[in-house]
Design an enzyme around this catalytic site. Structure first.
Site, PDB file in Angstrom:
ATOM      1  N   ASP A 152      -3.375 -18.253   0.977  1.00  0.00           N
ATOM      2  CA  ASP A 152      -4.376 -18.916   0.121  1.00  0.00           C
ATOM      3  C   ASP A 152      -5.069 -20.039   0.889  1.00  0.00           C
ATOM      4  O   ASP A 152      -6.293 -20.204   0.820  1.00  0.00           O
ATOM      5  CB  ASP A 152      -3.748 -19.418  -1.195  1.00  0.00           C
ATOM      6  N   LYS A 184       2.714 -15.423   2.758  1.00  0.00           N
ATOM      7  CA  LYS A 184       2.861 -16.043   1.446  1.00  0.00           C
ATOM      8  C   LYS A 184       4.350 -16.265   1.218  1.00  0.00           C
ATOM      9  O   LYS A 184       4.948 -15.815   0.227  1.00  0.00           O
ATOM     10  CB  LYS A 184       2.226 -15.130   0.371  1.00  0.00           C
ATOM     11  N   ASP A 199     -12.412  -8.792   4.461  1.00  0.00           N
ATOM     12  CA  ASP A 199     -13.667  -8.731   3.688  1.00  0.00           C
ATOM     13  C   ASP A 199     -14.284 -10.129   3.568  1.00  0.00           C
ATOM     14  O   ASP A 199     -15.498 -10.302   3.677  1.00  0.00           O
ATOM     15  CB  ASP A 199     -13.435  -8.177   2.275  1.00  0.00           C
ATOM     16  N   ASP A 210      -6.407  -6.870   4.086  1.00  0.00           N
ATOM     17  CA  ASP A 210      -7.531  -6.200   3.423  1.00  0.00           C
ATOM     18  C   ASP A 210      -8.472  -7.256   2.845  1.00  0.00           C
ATOM     19  O   ASP A 210      -9.694  -7.183   3.014  1.00  0.00           O
ATOM     20  CB  ASP A 210      -7.012  -5.293   2.305  1.00  0.00           C
ATOM     21  N   TYR A 218       0.818  -1.212   0.000  1.00  0.00           N
ATOM     22  CA  TYR A 218       0.000   0.000   0.000  1.00  0.00           C
ATOM     23  C   TYR A 218       0.851   1.261   0.000  1.00  0.00           C
ATOM     24  O   TYR A 218       0.469   2.278  -0.563  1.00  0.00           O
ATOM     25  CB  TYR A 218      -0.902   0.042   1.240  1.00  0.00           C
TER      26      TYR A 218
HETATM   27  C1  IPM Z   1     -10.316  -0.987   4.041  1.00  0.00           C
HETATM   28  C2  IPM Z   1     -10.541  -0.372   2.687  1.00  0.00           C
HETATM   29  C3  IPM Z   1      -9.338   0.492   2.337  1.00  0.00           C
HETATM   30  C4  IPM Z   1      -8.110  -0.400   2.290  1.00  0.00           C
HETATM   31  C5  IPM Z   1      -9.464   1.271   1.029  1.00  0.00           C
HETATM   32  C6  IPM Z   1     -10.735   2.068   0.966  1.00  0.00           C
HETATM   33  C7  IPM Z   1      -8.254   2.148   0.795  1.00  0.00           C
HETATM   34  O1  IPM Z   1     -10.789  -1.341   1.728  1.00  0.00           O
HETATM   35  O2  IPM Z   1     -10.144  -0.233   5.017  1.00  0.00           O
HETATM   36  O3  IPM Z   1     -10.298  -2.216   4.140  1.00  0.00           O
HETATM   37  O4  IPM Z   1      -7.846  -1.020   1.256  1.00  0.00           O
HETATM   38  O5  IPM Z   1      -7.423  -0.498   3.306  1.00  0.00           O
HETATM   39 MN    MN Z   2     -10.909  -3.353   2.521  1.00  0.00          MN
END
Ligand code: IPM
Ligand code: MN
Length: 366
Positions: free
Chosen positions: A226, A194, A255, A251, A145
């Site tokens: 993975d 990884k 999710d 990240d 990042y």
């Molecule tokens: C998160 C979001 C952010 C990230 C984006 C919006 C930059 O997806 O906080 O998980 O990738 O960290």
């Molecule tokens: Mn995210």
């Protein structure tokens, strides 16, 4: 306690879920006799259009002066975002600069689904078993990042790159946070990597292995990312405990975890730095449902609980918010997105009704 809090409502559903979170904070303030001074400031895509920057100087000053920051999600509909030059888009122009400014390296993302709420998950209830209780800790200010970036046509060929770098200190400090947490909770720690491909992952593991030596009482293992993505779906409670992740892998898996417990609307988060911290939901601004009063405010209210717990050192108040939040579900309520595909019949609450229900639960309990 007397604290100054910066409030960045953000875009899309931001203002409406932040409103509910602030109702809950007010209820805690009253019940426990604290004083929280709130300073609102523009941040995100809308701020770009009104102020010329998604993270205006005035907002930086308000954040600098605050003890802690409450941030809503940011981003507008695609067509509107396309009007913003890349460097001013909220991800690159606001969120990353906010993280870098306060060096918020430890991102706490609890993934919790008690047995009684197994029907929220798209997985079979047997897989939820006695419940999912994972604390994902994601490194938030290093790795790909924040590495050098290059894009656009170069001489002779089209080319782009994102460098991924981790230093010893960057890995060590977040590993210590994770091991301390696992020790406190007396739970296992799973380190994600990884290392079969990436040099940064091999290095990450060396440092984490080294930190692990100081925590012999914490059951510790490392898992390829993975494989972890696979395990999360196949046997999620096998990951119960603390899970340590670098930025990019964190990240993605956080999710996925949101999907497994039924909604990203159930994913609060705290971004903790050495001196200043901020809290935000792990999801986006959902422009398609903005202004309809149907968004699930759980993640934003849960972020308030995390703020009380992780940033202000108020564990009793935090517990009160968590209990009040979960109690809303025990009372047979749900939210629109959780109700989709639900087998149980629950009453669907609007955003503001959900906030009111949490406040009701906080006030009712002495
Ligand atoms: C998160 C979001 C952010 C990230 C984006 C919006 C930059 O997806 O906080 O998980 O990738 O960290
Ligand atoms: Mn995210």
């Amino acid at each position: 306690m007397d604290k100054t809090i910066a409030v960045l409502e953000g875009d899309g559903i931001g203002p409406e879920i932040v409103r509910e979170a602030l109702k809950v904070l007010k209820a805690i303030e009253t019940k426990y006799g604290h004083r929280f001074t709130l300073n609102h400031a523009p941040f995100g895509a809308a701020a770009y259009f009104t102020e010329g920057s998604p993270f205006p100087e005035g907002t930086k000053a308000i954040c600098d002066e605050a003890d802690v920051i409450i941030k809503g999600p940011v981003g507008l509909a695609v067509e509107k975002m396309n009007e913003i030059p890349p460097e001013h888009r909220p991800e690159i122009g606001a969120i990353l600069p906010l993280r870098r400014r306060y060096d918020t390296f430890a991102n706490y993302r609890p993934v919790r689904l008690p047995k009684g709420l197994a029907s929220f998950s798209p997985l079979k209830p047997e897989l939820i078993g006695e419940g999912i209780d994972i604390l994902m800790i994601r490194e938030l200010v290093g790795g790909i990042y924040f590495g050098d970036k290059l894009e656009g046509p170069q001489t002779g060929m089209r080319y782009a790159k994102d460098d991924c770098t981790y230093t010893d200190d960057q890995v060590r400090r977040v590993a210590i946070v994770a091991f301390e947490e696992a020790r406190k909770k007396a739970c296992p720690l799973t380190n994600i990597h990884k290392a079969n491909v990436l040099a940064t992952s091999r290095f990450w593991n060396q440092v984490v292995d080294d930190v692990a030596k100081s925590y012999p009482e914490v059951p510790y293992r490392s898992l390829l990312v993975d494989n972890a993505a696979y395990q999360l779906v196949k046997y999620p409670r096998g990951l119960n405990g603390v899970v340590l992740l670098e930025n990019m892998q964190g990240d993605i898996l956080t999710d996925e975890a949101g999907g497994i417990i039924g909604s990203l609307g159930l994913m609060p988060s705290a971004c903790v730095g050495p001196e200043k911290s901020y809290v935000e939901p792990a999801h986006g601004s959902a422009p398609d449902i903005a202004g309809k009063n149907i968004a699930n405010p759980y993640s934003m209210i849960g972020s308030i609980a995390l703020m009380l717990e992780r940033c202000l050192g108020l564990p009793d108040e935090a517990r009160d918010v968590w209990e009040a939040l979960f109690h809303v579900f025990s009372q047979g309520y749900t939210t629109v997105e959780l109700a989709e595909g639900e087998s149980e019949t629950r009453k669907v609450l609007t955003t503001s009704e959900f906030g009111d229900a949490v406040v009701g639960n906080i006030s009712r309990k002495a």
